[in-house]
Design a protein around this motif. Structure first.
Motif, short mmCIF file in Angstrom:
data_model
loop_
_atom_site.label_atom_id
_atom_site.label_comp_id
_atom_site.label_asym_id
_atom_site.label_seq_id
_atom_site.Cartn_x
_atom_site.Cartn_y
_atom_site.Cartn_z
N ILE A 246 -46.92 54.26 99.73
CA ILE A 246 -46.49 53.88 98.46
C ILE A 246 -46.19 52.55 98.14
O ILE A 246 -45.39 51.85 98.99
N ASN A 247 -47.16 51.67 97.60
CA ASN A 247 -47.15 50.34 97.38
C ASN A 247 -45.77 50.09 96.56
O ASN A 247 -45.39 50.36 95.73
N ASP A 248 -45.14 48.90 97.25
CA ASP A 248 -43.91 48.32 96.73
C ASP A 248 -42.94 49.52 96.73
O ASP A 248 -42.02 49.48 95.69
N ALA A 249 -42.82 50.09 97.65
CA ALA A 249 -41.60 51.18 97.82
C ALA A 249 -40.21 50.40 98.44
O ALA A 249 -40.59 49.70 99.38
N ALA A 250 -39.43 50.83 97.86
CA ALA A 250 -38.09 50.51 98.36
C ALA A 250 -37.11 51.83 98.71
O ALA A 250 -37.38 52.89 97.98
N LEU A 251 -36.24 51.48 99.74
CA LEU A 251 -35.52 52.76 99.83
C LEU A 251 -33.99 52.31 99.60
O LEU A 251 -33.45 51.38 100.24
N ILE A 252 -33.15 52.99 98.76
CA ILE A 252 -31.79 52.60 98.41
C ILE A 252 -30.96 53.77 98.63
O ILE A 252 -31.39 54.76 98.82
N ARG A 253 -29.57 53.27 98.44
CA ARG A 253 -28.40 54.34 98.79
C ARG A 253 -28.68 55.31 100.02
O ARG A 253 -28.67 56.22 99.87
N THR A 254 -28.65 54.49 100.99
CA THR A 254 -29.12 55.21 102.19
C THR A 254 -28.51 54.77 103.42
O THR A 254 -27.62 54.03 103.17
N GLY A 255 -28.63 55.45 104.56
CA GLY A 255 -27.96 54.84 105.73
C GLY A 255 -28.89 54.47 106.70
O GLY A 255 -29.71 53.02 106.14
N LEU A 256 -28.88 54.47 108.07
CA LEU A 256 -29.90 53.85 108.93
C LEU A 256 -31.44 54.12 108.76
O LEU A 256 -32.10 53.11 109.22
N ALA A 257 -31.59 55.24 107.57
CA ALA A 257 -32.85 55.33 107.44
C ALA A 257 -33.53 54.12 106.61
O ALA A 257 -34.61 53.81 106.64
N GLY A 258 -32.33 52.97 106.11
CA GLY A 258 -32.82 51.83 105.45
C GLY A 258 -33.59 50.95 106.53
O GLY A 258 -34.45 50.30 106.00
N LEU A 259 -32.93 50.91 107.60
CA LEU A 259 -33.43 49.94 108.67
C LEU A 259 -34.90 50.62 109.12
O LEU A 259 -35.68 49.61 109.32
N ASP A 260 -34.69 51.88 109.26
CA ASP A 260 -36.21 52.26 109.83
C ASP A 260 -37.23 51.95 108.37
O ASP A 260 -38.50 51.71 109.01
N ALA A 261 -37.00 52.20 107.19
CA ALA A 261 -37.85 51.68 106.20
C ALA A 261 -38.23 50.23 106.17
O ALA A 261 -39.49 49.87 106.13
N ALA B 5 -38.11 48.36 108.91
CA ALA B 5 -39.14 48.02 109.89
C ALA B 5 -40.37 48.22 109.70
O ALA B 5 -41.38 47.58 110.16
N ARG B 6 -40.66 49.30 108.51
CA ARG B 6 -42.06 49.68 108.47
C ARG B 6 -42.51 48.99 107.18
O ARG B 6 -43.65 49.35 106.74
N GLY B 7 -41.81 48.06 106.52
CA GLY B 7 -42.71 47.45 105.53
C GLY B 7 -41.99 47.67 103.96
O GLY B 7 -42.73 47.23 103.20
N ALA B 8 -40.83 48.27 103.76
CA ALA B 8 -40.43 48.51 102.64
C ALA B 8 -40.02 47.13 101.84
O ALA B 8 -39.81 46.12 102.67
N ALA B 9 -39.99 47.15 100.77
CA ALA B 9 -40.05 45.96 99.89
C ALA B 9 -38.80 45.44 99.96
O ALA B 9 -38.37 44.52 100.01
N PHE B 10 -37.60 46.48 99.80
CA PHE B 10 -36.30 46.20 100.10
C PHE B 10 -35.43 47.44 100.33
O PHE B 10 -36.45 48.35 100.18
N VAL B 11 -34.28 47.24 101.00
CA VAL B 11 -33.57 48.36 101.07
C VAL B 11 -32.00 48.19 100.83
O VAL B 11 -31.55 47.06 100.64
N SER B 12 -31.31 49.11 100.51
CA SER B 12 -29.73 49.10 100.39
C SER B 12 -29.14 50.27 101.35
O SER B 12 -29.41 51.24 101.34
N ILE B 13 -28.24 49.81 102.00
CA ILE B 13 -27.33 50.72 102.92
C ILE B 13 -25.99 50.93 102.30
O ILE B 13 -25.38 49.82 101.99
#
Length: 373
Positions: free
Chosen positions: A204-219, A221-229
């Protein structure tokens, strides 16, 4: 798999402000206390988020501040309505409201947030029609200011077909897409779910992952636009509006204490962790909060709950900084190696615990440690 227009070549203001950041997702803001620990910004969560934006801006300066009103915790998306709009009475109004006031999320910009997280309602598992309706409505919003919040039931991650649909549908939206998953339990209960989440981040282009746990760091590491833990357990996944059973709290109704084990890379209820160690000596923790104290010292007293949350932040923040300092090509290998070390630590810990109740490593951690793609 289908891909949409890529914005990375021409970052718009919102994209430029958030890209590459690992934000803190929190229900309550102690801005003065967090200012020294929040190097990338904050997402304030819940009904009172907007009221805390000014305080956050005062302490965090130019760092991004977003507000997640979390209307998806109580409202379902459908064909007729994708976004929560606060009910209001227009009785006696002589003039129409300005057009901008009818746009979801304008109150966030008015409060001073860096960008808008759309107040999207909850997408129940397999509800393709509701997702498609929301993607059509997103076309009217300014991609330089608005981020498409995509609150999904964790069950979407149990189906290859559903994930393929989501990838195709979301790639039709030229905005940043902030994925957030709801579950009464672990949103990633098995390797398949963790793998499908990776597939979404990868495709998914320009995907972010928010409101998550350590899955945010995995995302990340794989190029997510940004994440929130999430700072609190309730900010590492949300409770869906159709969830059954009682929320996770002690008998008084207050939140329970959870601690992130720095060697095992796993969150534990502190009383459960103490039970696992039994009469053996738990390892000291060398994070900046614990400073050599035991991991099992926390109770469900509110002060201990808050201190455990500070320990959790002090534990994962160096992992986040390590990934940010590495090149994009090296991040996934650094993360894989760290996760593999945690799997080995689990094997050593299980020998020390000598307990039939050893939960073993989380399925997601096992995938992150052994599978690169």
């Amino acid at each position: 798999m289908e891909r949409g227009a890529d914005l990375s070549e021409q970052d718009q203001p919102t994209v430029a402000a958030l890209r590459g950041r690992i934000l803190l997702h929190t229900r309550t803001l102690k801005a003065a206390a967090l200012a020294d620990r929040t190097s990338d910004g904050t997402i304030l969560c819940g009904a009172g988020a907007l009221s805390e934006v000014k305080d956050a801006l005062r302490y965090l300066g130019t760092l991004p501040v977003l507000a997640d009103p979390a209307h998806y915790e109580e409202n379902f998306a459908g064909v007729a309505a994708s976004f929560y709009v606060k009910p209001r009475s227009d009785t006696g109004r002589l003039l129409p409201l300005p057009p901008d006031m009818d746009r979801p999320g304008q109150d966030q910009l008015a409060a001073g947030t860096t960008a808008v997280l759309t107040p999207t309602c909850y997408f129940a598992a397999g509800d393709d029609v509701a997702v498609s309706a929301a993607t059509r409505r997103m076309q009217q919003f300014d991609a330089s200011q608005v981020i498409f919040t995509v609150p999904l039931a964790a069950e979407w991650l149990q189906s290859d077909r559903d994930v393929r649909f989501l990838i195709g549908a979301l790639n039709k939206v030229p905005h940043l897409k902030a994925l957030v998953f709801g579950s009464a339990g672990d949103p990633l209960p098995d390797r398949g779910a963790a793998w499908r989440l990776r597939s979404m981040i990868d495709n998914i282009n320009d995907a972010a992952l928010i409101r998550t746990g350590l899955a945010g760091l995995d995302a990340y590491a794989r190029g997510a636009a940004f994440v929130s833990i999430g700072m609190q357990k309730s900010c590492r996944a949300f409770r869906p509006p159709d969830a059954v059973g009682q929320p996770d709290a002690n008998r008084s109704g207050r939140p329970k204490s959870y601690v992130l084990h720095p060697d095992l890379m796993q969150y534990f209820r502190t009383d459960a962790l103490a039970h696992l160690y039994g009469f053996t000596t738990p390892p000291p923790c060398d994070c900046t909060v614990c400073d050599g104290q035991s991991l099992t010292r926390f109770s469900d007293d509110p002060d201990d709950v808050r201190e455990a949350e500070q320990h959790n932040l002090a534990t994962w923040l160096p992992w986040a900084e390590e990934l940010q300092e590495a090149s994009p090509d090296d991040r996934r290998y650094l993360w894989r190696d760290r996760c593999y070390e945690a799997i080995e630590a689990h094997e050593h810990a299980s020998l020390q615990w000598r307990s039939r109740r050893d939960p073993g490593p989380p399925a997601s951690l096992s995938l992150w440690a052994t599978q690169e793609d």
